[in-house]
Design an enzyme around this catalytic site. Structure first.
Site, PDB file in Angstrom:
ATOM      1  CG  ASP A 264      -1.812  -1.114   1.018  1.00  0.00           C
ATOM      2  OD1 ASP A 264      -2.079  -1.740   0.204  1.00  0.00           O
ATOM      3  OD2 ASP A 264      -2.776  -1.213   2.074  1.00  0.00           O
TER       4      ASP A 264
ATOM      5  CG  HIS B 261      -8.625   4.883   3.269  1.00  0.00           C
ATOM      6  ND1 HIS B 261      -9.490   4.443   4.030  1.00  0.00           N
ATOM      7  CD2 HIS B 261      -8.026   3.841   2.787  1.00  0.00           C
ATOM      8  CE1 HIS B 261      -9.593   2.993   4.287  1.00  0.00           C
ATOM      9  NE2 HIS B 261      -8.648   2.659   3.740  1.00  0.00           N
TER      10      HIS B 261
ATOM     11  CE  LYS C 100      -3.887  -4.319   1.078  1.00  0.00           C
ATOM     12  NZ  LYS C 100      -4.592  -3.468   1.984  1.00  0.00           N
TER      13      LYS C 100
ATOM     14  CB  CYS D 116      -1.776  -3.156   5.410  1.00  0.00           C
ATOM     15  SG  CYS D 116      -3.403  -2.608   5.075  1.00  0.00           S
TER      16      CYS D 116
END
Ligand code: VGL
Ligand code: ZN
Length: 211
Positions: free
Chosen positions: A11, A86, A111, A160
């Site tokens: 990410d 977001h 994802k 994450c």
């Protein structure tokens, strides 16, 4: 470097950096180091994840009357942290960060695309309404390419990245975090994150130590 190691970039998106919708503390500080690491092509396989939510995703606080970002609610019988909107699909905040040359990446895995299920780990989504955590397929993809160990970098260290390395271990991979190439959403979480990782046997390394 273990010939069977993969780099997993989690990410690395503008929304997780200062000025973005869900900024990590100093999140932008990891961009140059990740770009340099990718250029070195140390790893047999390289995977990037991209948080990629539809508008109105269940993790957005706005979808829950009277709730504010960073509050927790029960969802499908488990705690769910609510976030500001977001990484909405096709917005600039959801892009892979433009300061990195992504061309060496073998797989880009999106994802969080299901409206009703959140997704932190690169390996499995969070628990859904039926109580299961759907696989992303990444464990099989890595295994079929001979990967036995991962090195994780990216954002957020306490969300994450942490969930990804926990799942990696549970799925039988050795796991490492390149600590200086991660940043947390909640800086006060760092000591707990580090202790959790050390307790699990996750390697904590610095990018300068990579061969
Ligand atoms: C993340 C919160 C919500 C992350 C993604 O990338 O760590 N955190 N969605
Ligand atoms: Zn998200």
């Amino acid at each position: 470097m273990n010939h069977h190691a993969a780099l997993v970039l989690i990410d690395v998106q503008p929304d997780f950096m200062p000025g973005g919708a869900l900024a990590c503390h100093e999140g932008d500080a990891i961009v140059p180091g990740i770009d340099q690491l990718l250029r070195r092509r140390l790893f047999r396989q390289t995977v990037a994840t991209q948080d990629w939510h539809p508008p109105g995703h269940v993790s957005f606080a706005r979808m829950h009357a009277g709730k504010a970002p960073f509050e927790q609610i029960p969802l499908y019988g488990r705690p769910q942290t609510l976030w500001p909107d977001h990484c909405v699909q096709d917005t600039t905040g959801a892009a892979l960060h433009p300061g990195i040359d992504w061309s060496p990446v073998d797989l880009i895995l999106r994802k969080g695309t299901r409206p009703d299920v959140d997704s932190y780990s690169a390996f499995q989504e969070n628990h859904g309404p039926d109580g299961t955590r759907p696989s992303t397929g990444l464990a099989g993809w890595l295994r079929e390419r001979g990967v036995t160990e991962i090195y994780a970098v990216g954002l957020a260290r306490d969300v994450c990245v942490l969930w990804t390395v926990q799942d990696a271990l549970a799925l039988g991979f050795r796991a490492n975090v390149v600590w200086d190439l991660t940043r947390p959403v909640m800086p006060e979480s760092d000591a707990a994150t580090r202790a959790t990782l050390e307790g699990l046997g996750v390697g904590i390394v610095q990018s300068a130590e990579l061969p």
